[in-house]
Design an enzyme around this catalytic site. Structure first.
Site, PDB file in Angstrom:
ATOM      1  N   LYS A  32      15.495  20.443  66.193  1.00  0.00           N
ATOM      2  CA  LYS A  32      14.598  21.294  66.981  1.00  0.00           C
ATOM      3  C   LYS A  32      14.867  21.188  68.487  1.00  0.00           C
ATOM      4  O   LYS A  32      14.777  22.182  69.203  1.00  0.00           O
ATOM      5  CB  LYS A  32      13.143  20.923  66.665  1.00  0.00           C
ATOM      6  CG  LYS A  32      12.159  21.933  67.226  1.00  0.00           C
ATOM      7  CD  LYS A  32      10.752  21.710  66.715  1.00  0.00           C
ATOM      8  CE  LYS A  32       9.816  22.802  67.239  1.00  0.00           C
ATOM      9  NZ  LYS A  32       8.441  22.601  66.759  1.00  0.00           N
ATOM     10  N   GLU A  90      12.698  30.408  49.936  1.00  0.00           N
ATOM     11  CA  GLU A  90      14.007  30.245  50.577  1.00  0.00           C
ATOM     12  C   GLU A  90      15.174  30.449  49.612  1.00  0.00           C
ATOM     13  O   GLU A  90      16.264  30.844  50.022  1.00  0.00           O
ATOM     14  CB  GLU A  90      14.127  28.872  51.240  1.00  0.00           C
ATOM     15  CG  GLU A  90      13.273  28.699  52.490  1.00  0.00           C
ATOM     16  CD  GLU A  90      11.874  28.193  52.208  1.00  0.00           C
ATOM     17  OE1 GLU A  90      11.454  28.181  51.023  1.00  0.00           O
ATOM     18  OE2 GLU A  90      11.189  27.797  53.167  1.00  0.00           O
ATOM     19  N   MET A 114      19.999  33.870  25.320  1.00  0.00           N
ATOM     20  CA  MET A 114      21.262  33.156  25.139  1.00  0.00           C
ATOM     21  C   MET A 114      21.015  31.773  24.549  1.00  0.00           C
ATOM     22  O   MET A 114      21.794  31.283  23.726  1.00  0.00           O
ATOM     23  CB  MET A 114      22.030  33.070  26.465  1.00  0.00           C
ATOM     24  CG  MET A 114      23.463  32.607  26.301  1.00  0.00           C
ATOM     25  SD  MET A 114      24.434  33.684  25.215  1.00  0.00           S
ATOM     26  CE  MET A 114      25.135  34.824  26.395  1.00  0.00           C
ATOM     27  N   PHE A 122       8.008  14.202  59.332  1.00  0.00           N
ATOM     28  CA  PHE A 122       7.445  15.290  58.540  1.00  0.00           C
ATOM     29  C   PHE A 122       8.500  16.379  58.334  1.00  0.00           C
ATOM     30  O   PHE A 122       9.160  16.804  59.274  1.00  0.00           O
ATOM     31  CB  PHE A 122       6.223  15.874  59.251  1.00  0.00           C
ATOM     32  CG  PHE A 122       5.651  17.081  58.548  1.00  0.00           C
ATOM     33  CD1 PHE A 122       5.092  16.964  57.273  1.00  0.00           C
ATOM     34  CD2 PHE A 122       5.697  18.327  59.139  1.00  0.00           C
ATOM     35  CE1 PHE A 122       4.585  18.073  56.617  1.00  0.00           C
ATOM     36  CE2 PHE A 122       5.192  19.453  58.484  1.00  0.00           C
ATOM     37  CZ  PHE A 122       4.631  19.320  57.222  1.00  0.00           C
ATOM     38  N   GLN A 123       8.669  16.805  57.116  1.00  0.00           N
ATOM     39  CA  GLN A 123       9.648  17.834  56.714  1.00  0.00           C
ATOM     40  C   GLN A 123      11.075  17.455  57.102  1.00  0.00           C
ATOM     41  O   GLN A 123      11.861  18.304  57.500  1.00  0.00           O
ATOM     42  CB  GLN A 123       9.266  19.219  57.268  1.00  0.00           C
ATOM     43  CG  GLN A 123       8.004  19.758  56.600  1.00  0.00           C
ATOM     44  CD  GLN A 123       7.773  21.239  56.840  1.00  0.00           C
ATOM     45  OE1 GLN A 123       8.110  21.767  57.876  1.00  0.00           O
ATOM     46  NE2 GLN A 123       7.158  21.904  55.867  1.00  0.00           N
TER      47      GLN A 123
END
Lengths: 582, 165
Positions: A162, A50, A479, A112-113
């Site tokens: 949802k 993502e 760097m 969940f999630q």
């Protein structure tokens, strides 16, 4: 017409003119993915992580000026997107990120999630919304695009539980043409009195400087800037984010300023008597030591965001407004007015600047038997006629790309300036290549950064994106190594990259072309060979000099006239000794 | 460093308070008190923030607050004549007759109201500026304070000046 929430969401994106949706499916967004399956107006790009979805949307936005759009699921989908959202926020990039959320009835139950996406993203978005009612969905999406792309742009998150996208609940569809928010009305037009004061002050300057930033690119003001700079005949420098807003090949451009800016740009900043800052925000990498920033200068500042004005540096003539609109008004006053710039003083000032220029701060060893990273960027510029879209990751390679590619057009240089996000380059290049399939898109990166989002090689194959990856492989987190060399007595703590993959085989295993280059003599031919493969992704693994440093360099907290110079320049300032790495 | 009272009209949306509170913590601004409640228009909340900072910091606070999308209007009350009030509920131990007399007398002097009485406690309601409330607490130094609850400051500009949509 009655539609479900999922169908409304997809339809709104279509009505908003969205071409690409960068995303990754999951439980909370399955209704939306089902609606996506049943249409072909919006092309969904399936990334491999993502974070890459947000960077790809970000790259698309930076190159096109249109908001990038992302769809991710709840929980880890949202948290993985956070780095990309923060990246876009720091550089003011318009983006709309739709995160799925667990059903409204279970929000707050540690489902969940489930994560509090609105809470987690709050400090790194321009605004965010939690949709609580499907009848508000279309209006919320309109607001999100409006907020993201107007004023000082930025990312906006819409968290969609949802149940809001439930296919069984259908409601009439209406997408508003226009939205008016009583709490959000960005200023566009600058204050005319202030603009007049600014013009008057500019014309009194004996040692003027024009300093421009990403706001000129974002505000589509390159034309207006060119008119201003050419009319006045003043020297211009840009920030890292502003590269390309004024042609680098023009005589009046004296290079980037700041920590790794040119000697002439930084010295001119220090010595100028009138400074005009346009769409720039006096970032600490630009100002160096605040107390010694432009010590003898009066400052004009044009910015669309009032909070950028006098945040770190107090200015004399602030102008809040859209950069293009303000510059148009300014140009009109200058061109129709009777007063002219101070010709004689200006000639003397240019003589001083050209003296600094002659010291050639950007020189490097051209006879080395090792490949010099600067030479690679110069060659890439030559091979692509300086006309490519160039994305980068973060570190030394980013600075060399910025210093040596020479951008003549805006929206071509795409990098994470504010947040400094390693892993940005490759996914950003995907977004650019999708927007401009016929253009050359290059990701200049290092062997450290590229590994932070390397999984996207797979996405590139799926969508046939012929990005050219130029990895400057010095086996160091360069760097970090440079700072350790300068400020930590060469204690190279964890900046060495052991057990690197064989990037050629890696590229090949993903179905792409890999080319390893380790000899300066074959550099040109190999680059040309790779760039000639127009429809293939080519991964150039270029073995560069491990000891090379980015010069000039102003150490953190030092003033503009306190630079470390390259041992190969002719500068009067102390040069850093050449070192061999043990 | 000066104390400022900033009044805000903000959309009465879920999360609006956390945007303001989050801004103060993320940018390391001081916050002395914050009060918030809906106005006569239920879509708007009125918030009063008391903060301390240099002129530069206060300017940034005001700009950053204005930048929040939910903020509709904002006014730094300290820039002009204004009235500030805070309400306190304070519970004091009054075990003896002389303590009862003394606390009652102090409460009267400060124009407080004793709103709850038990054999061993008085609960006093007191309204006034934050300094008046501080002074009352100081005046009670010889007594045992069991509990204090302060509302934080509410403020309004004097005269015709209003903060309204």
């Amino acid at each position: 017409m009655e539609l479900s929430g999922a169908e409304i969401l997809v339809r709104c994106l279509k009505d908003e003119g969205v071409e690409f949706l960068f995303g990754y499916p999951g439980g909370s967004v399955l209704h939306i993915y089902d609606a996506l399956y049943q249409q072909d107006d919006i092309k969904h790009i399936l990334v491999r992580h993502e974070q890459a979805a947000t960077h790809a949307a970000d790259g698309y936005a930076r190159a096109t000026g249109k908001p990038g759009v992302v769809l991710v699921t709840s929980g880890p989908g949202a948290t993985n997107a956070v780095t990309g959202i923060a990246t876009a926020y720091m550089d003011s990039i318009p983006m709309v990120v739709i995160t799925g959320q667990v059903p409204s009835a279970v929000i707050g139950s540690d489902a969940f999630q489930e994560v509090d996406a609105v809470g987690i993203t709050r400090p790194c978005v321009k605004h965010n919304f939690l949709v609580k009612d499907v009848t508000k969905l279309a209006e919320t999406i309109k607001k999100a695009f409006y907020v993201a792309s107007t004023g000082r742009p930025g990312p906006v998150v819409i968290d969609v539980p949802k149940d809001i996208t439930d296919p069984a609940i259908k409601i009439p569809y209406h997408y508003p043409d226009k939205i008016i928010m009583r709490s959000y009305q960005p200023t566009v037009k600058g204050h005319s009195g202030q603009i007049k004061r600014a013009v008057d002050l500019l014309l009194t300057a004996k040692k003027p400087m024009i300093y421009t930033g990403g706001g000129v690119v974002l505000g589509n003001a390159s034309e207006e800037l060119r008119t201003l700079v050419r009319h006045l005949g003043y020297p211009i420098t840009t920030t890292l984010m502003g590269l390309g807003s004024y042609p680098a090949s023009d005589e009046q451009f004296i290079g980037m300023l700041g920590m790794h800016g040119t000697y002439e740009a930084n010295m001119a900043m220090h010595d100028c008597d009138v400074l005009i800052a346009i769409g720039a925000r006096f970032d600490d990498r630009v100002t160096g030591k605040i107390a010694e920033f432009c010590p003898d200068s009066q400052i004009i500042h044009i910015d669309i965001d009032p909070s950028s004005i006098s945040k770190t540096i107090t200015v004399d003539v602030p102008i809040v407004g859209d950069v293009a609109t303000v510059l148009q008004e300014m140009n009109h006053l200058l061109i129709t007015g009777k007063k002219q710039p101070q010709k004689k003083a200006l000639e003397a000032w240019w003589a001083v600047i050209n003296g600094w220029r002659a010291q050639q701060c950007m020189s490097f060893d051209r006879n080395s038997d090792k490949i010099k990273p600067q030479a690679v960027v110069e060659l890439v510029h030559e091979i692509t006629n300086g006309d490519a879209y160039v994305t980068s990751d973060v570190g030394q390679h980013q600075m060399w790309a910025a210093q040596y590619y020479g951008f003549d057009k805006p929206n071509r240089w795409i990098n994470s300036g504010g947040l400094g996000t390693m892993g940005f380059g490759l996914p950003a290049a995907m977004g650019v290549q999708l927007a401009f399939p016929d253009d050359v898109v290059i990701c200049i990166t290092g062997e450290g950064s590229i590994q932070m989002c390397i999984q996207e090689l797979s996405t590139c194959l799926q969508y046939g994106l012929p990005v050219k990856i130029v990895a400057l492989n010095n086996r160091y987190l360069g760097m970090v190594r440079q700072w350790q060399e300068f400020f930590y007595k060469e204690r190279y703590s964890h900046s060495y990259m052991e057990s690197l993959p064989d990037f050629v085989k890696l590229a090949e295993s993903y179905g792409h072309v890999g080319i390893r280059i380790d000899d300066p003599k074959t550099l040109r031919a190999e680059l040309e060979r790779g760039f000639a493969m127009k429809d293939r992704l080519v991964f150039f693994d270029i073995v560069t000099d491990q000891t090379e440093n980015v010069y000039p360099m102003i150490a953190q907290g030092k003033a503009h006239n306190e630079m470390h110079m390259s041992p190969h320049s002719n500068c009067e300032l102390p040069q850093s000794p050449e070192r061999e790495l043990s | 460093m000066r104390r400022h009272i900033i009044s805000i009209l903000i959309e009465n949306e879920a999360g609006a308070l956390s945007r303001v509170a989050g801004l103060f913590s993320a940018r390391a601004y001081n916050i002395e008190s914050l009060t918030v409640a809906p106005t006569e228009d239920p879509t708007l909340s009125r918030m009063t923030i008391v903060t301390v900072g240099t002129e530069r910091i206060i300017e940034q606070i005001i700009k950053q607050l204005n930048k929040l999308i939910d903020v509709v209007k904002l006014l730094d009350l300290s820039e002009g004549p204004h009235i500030e009030r805070e309400m306190m509920l304070i519970k004091v131990k009054v075990a003896t007759m002389s303590q009862r007399d003394d606390v009652k007398r102090l409460s009267d002097i400060f124009r407080g109201n004793i709103i709850d009485v038990t054999p061993s406690t008085y609960t006093i309601e007191l309204t006034g500026s934050a300094t008046k409330i501080d002074s009352f607490i100081e005046a009670l130094a010889e007594h045992k304070i069991l509990e204090t609850v302060r509302s934080g400051v509410s403020g309004i500009a004097r005269g015709d000046k209003i903060l309204h949509v």
